[in-house]
Design a protein around this motif. Structure first.
Motif, mmCIF file in Angstrom:
data_model
loop_
_atom_site.group_PDB
_atom_site.id
_atom_site.type_symbol
_atom_site.label_atom_id
_atom_site.label_comp_id
_atom_site.label_asym_id
_atom_site.label_seq_id
_atom_site.Cartn_x
_atom_site.Cartn_y
_atom_site.Cartn_z
ATOM 1 N N MET A 220 37.843 84.070 76.181
ATOM 2 C CA MET A 220 37.244 85.006 77.123
ATOM 3 C C MET A 220 36.112 84.336 77.900
ATOM 4 O O MET A 220 35.981 84.507 79.109
ATOM 5 N N ARG B 252 37.656 82.018 80.428
ATOM 6 C CA ARG B 252 38.180 82.760 81.590
ATOM 7 C C ARG B 252 37.044 83.239 82.485
ATOM 8 O O ARG B 252 37.099 83.102 83.711
ATOM 9 N N ALA B 253 36.008 83.797 81.873
ATOM 10 C CA ALA B 253 34.887 84.320 82.664
ATOM 11 C C ALA B 253 34.199 83.191 83.430
ATOM 12 O O ALA B 253 33.902 83.325 84.618
ATOM 13 N N GLU C 144 36.287 82.071 86.319
ATOM 14 C CA GLU C 144 36.289 82.983 87.466
ATOM 15 C C GLU C 144 34.933 82.973 88.182
ATOM 16 O O GLU C 144 34.870 82.861 89.401
ATOM 17 N N ARG C 145 33.844 83.105 87.434
ATOM 18 C CA ARG C 145 32.520 83.164 88.069
ATOM 19 C C ARG C 145 31.475 82.570 87.127
ATOM 20 O O ARG C 145 30.871 83.278 86.328
ATOM 21 N N LEU D 187 27.660 84.034 87.481
ATOM 22 C CA LEU D 187 27.530 85.382 86.921
ATOM 23 C C LEU D 187 27.570 85.323 85.397
ATOM 24 O O LEU D 187 26.778 85.985 84.719
ATOM 25 N N THR D 188 28.477 84.526 84.875
ATOM 26 C CA THR D 188 28.620 84.420 83.422
ATOM 27 C C THR D 188 27.327 83.902 82.794
ATOM 28 O O THR D 188 26.891 84.378 81.750
ATOM 29 N N HIS E 26 42.574 82.320 86.598
ATOM 30 C CA HIS E 26 42.686 83.175 85.414
ATOM 31 C C HIS E 26 43.551 82.498 84.371
ATOM 32 O O HIS E 26 44.038 81.390 84.568
ATOM 33 N N LEU F 65 18.629 82.639 89.469
ATOM 34 C CA LEU F 65 19.839 82.185 90.154
ATOM 35 C C LEU F 65 19.523 81.528 91.495
ATOM 36 O O LEU F 65 20.434 81.107 92.197
ATOM 37 N N TYR G 57 34.833 91.118 86.315
ATOM 38 C CA TYR G 57 35.810 90.024 86.289
ATOM 39 C C TYR G 57 37.237 90.564 86.390
ATOM 40 O O TYR G 57 37.608 91.499 85.681
ATOM 41 N N SER H 288 39.796 88.622 85.621
ATOM 42 C CA SER H 288 40.583 88.000 84.548
ATOM 43 C C SER H 288 40.175 88.503 83.166
ATOM 44 O O SER H 288 40.667 88.013 82.168
ATOM 45 N N LEU H 289 39.281 89.491 83.130
ATOM 46 C CA LEU H 289 38.897 90.095 81.852
ATOM 47 C C LEU H 289 39.277 91.573 81.871
ATOM 48 O O LEU H 289 39.184 92.229 82.909
ATOM 49 N N GLU I 216 36.736 93.598 77.640
ATOM 50 C CA GLU I 216 36.159 92.246 77.636
ATOM 51 C C GLU I 216 34.971 92.159 78.598
ATOM 52 O O GLU I 216 33.981 91.482 78.312
ATOM 53 N N LEU J 135 31.570 90.718 76.960
ATOM 54 C CA LEU J 135 31.271 89.312 77.275
ATOM 55 C C LEU J 135 29.813 88.935 76.978
ATOM 56 O O LEU J 135 29.560 87.934 76.312
#
Ligand SMILES: Nc1ncnc2c1ncn2[C@@H]1O[C@H](COP(=O)(O)OP(=O)(O)OP(=O)(O)O)[C@@H](O)[C@H]1O
Ligand SMILES: [Mg+2]
Lengths: 291, 230
Positions: free
Chosen positions: A167, A170-171, A174-175, A178-179, A290, B50, B88, B90-91, B95, B99
């Motif tokens: 997970m 994947r996160a 994708e980003r 953000l993660t 993904h 950020l 997301y 893909s989640l 999830e 996360l």
């Protein structure tokens, strides 16, 4: 009929190598945003690793299948920490220069030591001989390669889709930013993921040693096709890379059989078609990579 | 709880924050109001670590966090909802919720999240981006509650939502507050802001130009709306 089936099976076997290589390339691209032009060189190192281990310390192929990918994975992690992570904020040209440079260095080091002739590597005795697949008999070793790579791909897919580590990968794919702001230390995962991709390439190399010519250019010959496979599957899509690996393997073998003169370009025709009709790849998603 | 001290930020040559200072106390709901391009999103990104070219100081619980990386700020209890909601594809919905690590003692268990937001329970197995815009916003807020953050930093959660959903977001913010979570909210809708928040900062051209309470906002609503160009 059985001739066609046999070609398709040949395709699944060569597709096994494409799938394992494309899988690693794809995970690395997803997590680091780096296109690893050295991937083929690590495949070659895997095959040479098995050869050297047997030649110098008598390590069996079975043990090499375990040890060589682990060592190459560690080497990958060292290279990631030393060089590759610096690419993240740089112009993409540096990505090409660094990873292609690593490939050339590794390739030429082995060429200096072993020349251009292929090194012999015998099949493990347990996998010698043939099995009867009903319509035709087939070398046991090749069957093993296919089953092993399918099982490994499925395992990787399960880890990616069913576990917390998966997970996070994947996160982050994708980003990443953000993660990071959701409390996950993405950078901590980047190094092992790179090492894992490299280990997969090395493992494909060990699998290749008993059935392919072990020489310094074996990776360079393969890498272009692998890039086509990744594009066909959808950049960053793990499932897509594996599926495209087997599809390209079968297409190439069928081409070899029916239209040998065109077999080399079939992959690229398929790639062009996919790019025209589905620019994100067969399994790609427009908004991001993904599993 | 949160003290922002003389924060500046640039995009290349363009300086978009000119020294922002503001304070948010524990348990408060504070909004940042300002026209498009005033620098509100940039400020929130600075708070989360950020934005690379930031100067000035940010303190959270009297401790400077200005040089900490984003994941460490999150783990101290800053819960971020970015302007695009940060869901997301893909989640799965579940999830998306799980996360982030649990960062505080008051983290909501998943069951409580699902009780409060039944629609998320119904759709827990679907991809996060299969939810509607309002549901995604709910998911983003629920995620912050699930991790047990101590302050919610939300970037225009009501943007583009129908009035009924804006009300729902208002209810969620009140729930968040009742659970003792502090809130810093970016909001263009000043009327809505005055119904959910305790205080407001008006931001213009990268500076805090005024600090307002609810009575002042209601009194000057028309003037403010005109100023915001809405
Ligand atoms: N990535 C970027 N590169 C260059 N300039 C940017 C970038 N992002 C924002 N800006 C500029 O910085 C200024 C502040 O932008 P910011 O997004 O912080 O404003 P905002 O108050 O959140 O606006 P909005 O209400 O539209 O969300 C704007 O003038 C914007 O054009
Ligand atoms: Mg904004």
């Amino acid at each position: 009929m059985s001739g066609l089936l046999q070609q398709l099976f040949n395709g699944l076997v060569s597709g096994s190598f494409y799938a394992l290589l494309a899988l690693g390339l794809s995970v690395i691209f997803g997590m680091l945003g780096v296109v690893n032009f050295a991937h083929g060189a690590f495949y070659m190192l895997g095959a040479f690793g098995a050869f050297v281990a047997l030649d110098s310390v008598g390590l069996s192929w079975w043990l090499a299948l375990l040890v060589v990918p682990i060592l190459l994975g560690v080497l990958g992690m060292v290279l990631e920490r030393a060089f590759v992570h610096r690419l993240m904020h740089l112009f993409p040209l540096y990505n090409f220069l660094l990873t292609f440079g690593i490939a050339l260095i590794l390739q030429d080091l082995l060429r200096m030591k072993y020349g251009v002739t292929s090194q012999p590597y015998a099949r493990p005795s347990m996998l010698d001989g043939a099995v009867n697949l009903g319509l035709f008999t087939y070398p046991k070793y090749q069957v093993f390669v296919f089953v092993f790579s399918i099982a490994l791909s499925a395992l990787v897919w399960l880890v990616l889709t069913r576990t917390r580590v998966g997970m996070i990968v994947r996160a982050s794919t994708e980003r990443a930013e953000l993660t990071q702001s959701l409390g996950v230390d993405v950078r901590r995962w980047v190094t092992p993921v790179f090492g894992f991709g490299i280990a997969l390439a090395g493992l494909a190399g060990v699998l290749a040693a008993p059935m392919r010519a072990v020489n310094s250019s074996m990776g360079a010959d393969l890498i272009i096709v692998i890039f086509a496979v990744v594009v066909i599957g959808g950049l960053g899509s793990v499932l897509g890379s594996v599926a495209a690996g087997y599809i390209v393997g079968m297409l190439t073998e069928l081409g070899n059989f029916y239209i040998p003169s065109l077999s080399q370009i079939l992959v690229f025709v398929l790639m062009a078609l996919v790019l025209l009709l589905r620019p994100a790849g067969l399994f790609g998603r427009e908004e991001g990579a993904h599993a | 709880m949160l003290n922002v001290d003389n924060v500046t930020a640039r995009y290349g040559e363009a300086q978009v924050l000119q020294g922002v200072s503001l304070d948010v106390d524990t348990g408060e709901v504070v909004t940042l109001v300002g026209r498009n391009g005033a620098g509100k999103t940039t400020l929130l990104r600075c708070l989360m670590g950020l934005h690379r070219s930031m100067t000035g100081d940010i303190r959270f619980d009297e401790r400077s966090i200005a040089t900490l990386s984003p994941h460490k700020r999150c783990r101290l209890g800053l819960g971020y909802v970015p302007d695009d909601r940060g869901i997301y594809a893909s989640l799965s919905v579940e999830e998306n919720l799980t996360l982030p690590p649990v960062v505080g003692p008051d983290a909501w268990p998943l069951e409580k999240v699902y009780e409060t937001f039944p629609v998320l329970a119904e759709r827990r197995r679907q991809a996060g981006t299969h939810l509607s815009g309002g549901e995604q916003q709910m998911l983003a807020m629920a995620r912050v509650l699930r991790m047990g953050a101590r302050i919610l930093l939300a970037d225009e959660p009501t943007e583009g939502l129908a009035p009924l959903l804006v009300q729902r977001i208002g209810e969620i913010i009140r729930t968040v507050k009742e659970h003792g979570v502090t809130v810093l909210l970016i909001e263009q809708n000043v009327h809505f802001a005055s119904t959910v928040a305790d205080r407001h900062y008006l931001i213009a051209q990268g500076r805090v130009v005024e600090s307002l309470d609810n009575a002042e906002v209601r009194q000057r609503e028309h003037e403010l709306l005109e100023y915001l160009g809405i």
